[in-house]
Design an enzyme around this catalytic site. Structure first.
Site, PDB file in Angstrom:
ATOM      1  N   HIS A  63       0.411  -2.930 -31.078  1.00 49.42           N
ATOM      2  CA  HIS A  63       0.040  -1.977 -30.031  1.00 49.42           C
ATOM      3  C   HIS A  63       0.184  -2.614 -28.649  1.00 49.42           C
ATOM      4  O   HIS A  63       0.087  -3.828 -28.485  1.00 49.42           O
ATOM      5  CB  HIS A  63      -1.393  -1.488 -30.226  1.00 49.42           C
ATOM      6  CG  HIS A  63      -2.413  -2.580 -30.092  1.00 49.42           C
ATOM      7  ND1 HIS A  63      -2.852  -3.054 -28.871  1.00 49.42           N
ATOM      8  CD2 HIS A  63      -3.054  -3.300 -31.035  1.00 49.42           C
ATOM      9  CE1 HIS A  63      -3.739  -4.013 -29.072  1.00 49.42           C
ATOM     10  NE2 HIS A  63      -3.875  -4.188 -30.377  1.00 49.42           N
ATOM     11  N   GLU A  75      -7.412  -3.303 -37.559  1.00 45.28           N
ATOM     12  CA  GLU A  75      -7.443  -4.720 -37.202  1.00 45.28           C
ATOM     13  C   GLU A  75      -8.521  -5.475 -37.977  1.00 45.28           C
ATOM     14  O   GLU A  75      -9.517  -4.885 -38.418  1.00 45.28           O
ATOM     15  CB  GLU A  75      -7.664  -4.861 -35.690  1.00 45.28           C
ATOM     16  CG  GLU A  75      -7.725  -6.293 -35.179  1.00 45.28           C
ATOM     17  CD  GLU A  75      -6.463  -7.116 -35.394  1.00 45.28           C
ATOM     18  OE1 GLU A  75      -6.048  -7.298 -36.567  1.00 45.28           O
ATOM     19  OE2 GLU A  75      -5.910  -7.611 -34.394  1.00 45.28           O
TER      20      GLU A  75
END
Length: 195
Positions: free
Chosen positions: A11, A92
């Protein structure tokens, strides 16, 4: 015969990235630089992928920063922004109680924990969080399920763990790899390179 290609995109930058804060499971959003990085990754992909990019599998972590990156990237490729799938296993690595802290703050707040993690980044479990070994176990079915050329948008920790699973990266070294924003990590047949 060559195996499927994984085009991995971390990202784009968030304000927490810029501040050096541990994000983990916190649902932060892209900052303006992160949006530019997402466009850059889309342009790189356009140069890498031969033929119709719509034929690829597109999958992202369900967090806002990864979804926004994927949608900007797909728009840059000329594809419908929302036509991709989410996989919750791609979230994550969790830093638990450490999330929101910078490393200097963490060293002040929990010096013993910070020292222990530096000594064993792969195996250490932060309070209420998970280790890279635990993350790799969570991601193993994802890695085994890559059956065709895929664009994956997820996180730095996820990339490090996946490199151990699909490219043979040594677990003791993988947590130290730089995972860049605004670039594409190309993984195929046990080899990887940055573009």
């Amino acid at each position: 015969m060559a195996g499927p290609v994984l085009y991995y995109v971390r990202h784009g930058e968030t304000d927490w990235n810029a501040q050096g804060r541990l994000q983990g499971g916190q649902d932060t959003e892209l900052n303006p630089r992160g949006r530019v990085q997402a466009e850059a990754a889309g342009r790189i992909l356009r140069g890498l992928v031969r033929g119709d990019p719509g034929r690829l599998d597109f999958v992202a972590s369900p967090m806002r920063r990864t979804r926004d990156t994927m949608e900007i990237l797909r728009g840059t490729l000329g594809l419908p922004r929302e036509e991709y799938r989410l996989d919750p296993r791609l979230v994550e690595i969790s830093f638990g109680a450490w999330e929101g802290l910078t490393w200097p703050e963490l060293r002040d707040h929990d010096p013993a924990g910070a020292t222990a993690r530096e000594a064993d980044k792969w195996g250490y479990v932060p309070p209420g969080g998970e280790s890279y070994a635990m993350l790799a176990a969570r991601l193993a079915p994802v890695a085994q399920g890559i059956a065709r050329d895929t664009v994956m948008v997820a996180h730095g920790g996820v990339a490090r763990a996946l490199l151990t699973l699909i490219a043979g990266a040594p677990p003791e070294r993988a947590p130290h790899y730089d995972i860049w924003q605004g670039r594409v990590l190309v993984v195929q047949d046990g080899h990887w390179r940055w573009v």
